[in-house]
Design an enzyme around this catalytic site. Structure first.
Site, PDB file in Angstrom:
ATOM      1  CD  GLU A 152       0.923  -5.871   3.867  1.00 42.46           C
ATOM      2  OE1 GLU A 152       1.929  -5.369   4.393  1.00 42.46           O
ATOM      3  OE2 GLU A 152       0.693  -5.796   2.640  1.00 42.46           O
TER       4      GLU A 152
HETATM    5  C1  HEC Z   1      -0.135 -10.092   3.744  1.00 42.53           C
HETATM    6  C2  HEC Z   1       0.872 -10.180   2.678  1.00 42.53           C
HETATM    7  C3  HEC Z   1       2.217  -9.532   2.917  1.00 42.53           C
HETATM    8  C4  HEC Z   1       3.097  -9.744   3.958  1.00 42.53           C
HETATM    9  C5  HEC Z   1       2.909 -10.620   5.188  1.00 42.53           C
HETATM   10  C6  HEC Z   1       4.283  -8.989   3.637  1.00 42.53           C
HETATM   11  N1  HEC Z   1       4.131  -8.340   2.436  1.00 42.53           N
HETATM   12 FE1  HEC Z   1       5.533  -7.267   1.456  1.00 42.53          FE
HETATM   13  N2  HEC Z   1       4.155  -6.635   0.151  1.00 42.53           N
HETATM   14  C7  HEC Z   1       2.837  -7.057   0.111  1.00 42.53           C
HETATM   15  C8  HEC Z   1       2.077  -6.206  -0.793  1.00 42.53           C
HETATM   16  C9  HEC Z   1       0.599  -6.334  -1.135  1.00 42.53           C
HETATM   17  C10 HEC Z   1       2.991  -5.244  -1.283  1.00 42.53           C
HETATM   18  C11 HEC Z   1       2.670  -4.052  -2.194  1.00 42.53           C
HETATM   19  C12 HEC Z   1       2.122  -2.970  -1.263  1.00 42.53           C
HETATM   20  C13 HEC Z   1       2.073  -1.584  -1.831  1.00 42.53           C
HETATM   21  O1  HEC Z   1       2.579  -1.345  -2.913  1.00 42.53           O
HETATM   22  O2  HEC Z   1       1.543  -0.687  -1.150  1.00 42.53           O
HETATM   23  C14 HEC Z   1       4.284  -5.561  -0.676  1.00 42.53           C
HETATM   24  C15 HEC Z   1       5.473  -4.895  -0.970  1.00 42.53           C
HETATM   25  C16 HEC Z   1       6.716  -5.304  -0.518  1.00 42.53           C
HETATM   26  C17 HEC Z   1       7.993  -4.827  -1.024  1.00 42.53           C
HETATM   27  C18 HEC Z   1       8.195  -3.811  -2.138  1.00 42.53           C
HETATM   28  C19 HEC Z   1       8.613  -4.479  -3.406  1.00 42.53           C
HETATM   29  C20 HEC Z   1       8.387  -3.607  -4.609  1.00 42.53           C
HETATM   30  O3  HEC Z   1       8.791  -4.019  -5.707  1.00 42.53           O
HETATM   31  O4  HEC Z   1       7.805  -2.518  -4.506  1.00 42.53           O
HETATM   32  C21 HEC Z   1       8.979  -5.454  -0.291  1.00 42.53           C
HETATM   33  C22 HEC Z   1      10.478  -5.286  -0.430  1.00 42.53           C
HETATM   34  C23 HEC Z   1       8.304  -6.286   0.693  1.00 42.53           C
HETATM   35  N3  HEC Z   1       6.929  -6.184   0.506  1.00 42.53           N
HETATM   36  C24 HEC Z   1       8.935  -7.006   1.697  1.00 42.53           C
HETATM   37  C25 HEC Z   1       8.244  -7.570   2.781  1.00 42.53           C
HETATM   38  C26 HEC Z   1       8.871  -7.987   4.027  1.00 42.53           C
HETATM   39  C27 HEC Z   1      10.344  -7.877   4.365  1.00 42.53           C
HETATM   40  C28 HEC Z   1       7.868  -8.518   4.810  1.00 42.53           C
HETATM   41  C29 HEC Z   1       7.977  -9.050   6.227  1.00 42.53           C
HETATM   42  C30 HEC Z   1       8.417  -8.071   7.229  1.00 42.53           C
HETATM   43  C31 HEC Z   1       6.641  -8.425   4.024  1.00 42.53           C
HETATM   44  N4  HEC Z   1       6.890  -7.809   2.831  1.00 42.53           N
HETATM   45  C32 HEC Z   1       5.409  -8.932   4.443  1.00 42.53           C
HETATM   46  C33 HEC Z   1       2.319  -8.134   0.805  1.00 42.53           C
HETATM   47  C34 HEC Z   1       2.876  -8.628   1.977  1.00 42.53           C
END
Ligand code: HEC
Ligand code: HEC
Length: 350
Positions: A152
């Site tokens: 990420e």
């Molecule tokens: C490269 C793409 C990527 C980036 C950059 C990213 N995310 Fe995510 N995010 C994801 C993915 C894929 C998941 C699901 C991962 C898992 O379930 O293990 C996720 C899950 C989440 C969730 C959980 C939501 C749920 O319904 O379960 C939240 C809240 C979230 N991210 C916030 C953030 C925040 C705040 C940042 C920056 C600090 C961020 N993400 C950066 C891809 C990304």
């Protein structure tokens, strides 16, 4: 207790069975009995709710300065190792809070190693559990994951803190948002992003309906809601997020099971996702394997309930799901403070 449980189950079965005979007022009452909960339209009530469900609220109450700071951090690609990936890259706030691709793609153009699809950040504050396996229940702890994950944003916590501290305007904003002697650490950076996420809430016409406006839904949407209840979708998709609370099953009958290697938590269970704004967040399921709501709803009936829905039923349920498309908060794109000569430079790792 045991008898009370049985009595409840009988009541639930009865409500589901009789749902098609109800008036609009009775439908609202029954939906609430089945734990469909509106986002409060009353601002004070909403803030109280967020306070009660945010584990770090007491330590870090919401203030306007913290929201503004968290918003900048959410949009700042310098938080990533490459300098080009922000939270907004994968959780695009103009796009329903998702990236709209099957497997999220981050540092060095790497797809998520388990082919996981990005869930929306809108209304994530209401999720009792975060991530597809539901392993975390806390927005602050959640934010630490993607900041550091290699696929990420790939930033080390030390680099991240050093970067923020090298930008005088950020240091100043942290002081103003917290206190003059605040120590800017990884935890506080994550907490600030989490505070901004508390504001990403999208009340919809379904909430107006649950709050008593019987005209907020069309008659097709009401029929869809009745089917959603009668067929049993509501048994898993409930609570304020119409999901987000606990884990359903799914793998044994899952058509695209080998699309990526994710198998849920230790019991092979997947978090029940929120259905808010689902019409805007294709592709669907943990691995982004399904692109249409028709296929998503049809598969759900088959996988989770072992039933088949008619085309008409699917159409009505989708009409109901569209009533969950909410009003997005207006977000003014922030101006980010300039880097200094000391700021660690982008590393793309070609
Ligand atoms: C490269 C793409 C990527 C980036 C950059 C990213 N995310 Fe995510 N995010 C994801 C993915 C894929 C998941 C699901 C991962 C898992 O379930 O293990 C996720 C899950 C989440 C969730 C959980 C939501 C749920 O319904 O379960 C939240 C809240 C979230 N991210 C916030 C953030 C925040 C705040 C940042 C920056 C600090 C961020 N993400 C950066 C891809 C990304
Ligand atoms: C036994 C619990 C359970 C029942 C019952 C259930 N679901 Fe689900 N639902 C889930 C789980 C778990 C997922 C995530 C599955 C995955 O990603 O592999 C999901 C995912 C979805 C999605 C995709 C959301 C997204 O963002 O990817 C939709 C749409 C959906 N369900 C609609 C329905 C409808 C409509 C019904 C009734 C016909 C229903 N569900 C019944 C547990 C359930």
């Amino acid at each position: 207790m045991f008898f009370a449980l049985i009595a409840d189950e009988i009541n639930i079965a009865k409500i589901r069975e009789n749902i098609f005979n109800l008036s609009d007022e009775e439908l609202i009452k029954s939906a609430k009995l089945l734990n469909l909960v509106p986002i409060p339209s009353n601002k004070y009530e909403l803030e109280e709710l967020i306070k009660n469900i945010s584990p770090d609220y007491e330590k870090y109450p919401t203030t306007d300065k913290r929201i503004q700071l968290g918003k900048k951090l959410f949009f700042d690609p310098r938080l990533s190792r490459s300098g080009i990936i922000s939270c907004n890259t994968c959780h695009n706030l103009a796009l329903g809070g998702v990236d709209g691709i099957g497997a999220s793609t981050g540092h060095k153009w790497q797809a998520n190693s388990s082919h996981l699809n990005a869930p929306s950040v809108y209304n994530a504050v209401f999720n009792a559990r975060q991530f597809w396996d539901g392993r975390i229940n806390h927005l602050k702890e959640q934010a630490k994951g993607p900041l550091q994950a290699n696929v990420e944003m790939a930033s080390s916590s030390d680099d991240l803190v050093a970067k923020i501290k090298s930008i005088p305007e950020y240091v100043d904003e942290f002081k103003k948002a917290y206190s003059n002697d605040i120590d800017i650490d990884f935890d506080l950076i994550a907490a600030s992003i989490g505070i901004f996420e508390r504001t990403l809430i999208t009340p919809s016409s379904f909430d107006e309906f649950l709050e008593g406006d019987i005209n907020a839904l069309t008659s097709t949407q009401k029929q869809g809601l009745k089917l959603f209840i009668n067929k049993g979708c509501v048994m898993c998709h409930n609570g304020i997020n119409i999901g987000g609370a606990f884990r359903g099953f799914g793998f044994n009958r899952y058509q695209y099971v080998n699309y990526g290697d994710f198998r849920g938590n230790e019991n092979n269970r997947v978090k029940v996702p929120s259905l808010r704004n689902v019409a805007k967040t294709a592709p669907y399921f943990h691995n982004g394997s399904v692109w249409t709501l028709v296929e998503a709803v049809e598969s759900m009936a088959r996988i989770q309930l072992a039933i088949e829905l008619s085309e008409e039923e699917i159409k009505d349920i989708i009409a109901f799901l569209k009533s969950l498309s909410g009003k997005m908060p207006q977000i003014v794109y922030p101006e980010l403070p300039a880097s200094s000569d000391e700021t660690i430079r982008p590393r793309l790792d070609y």
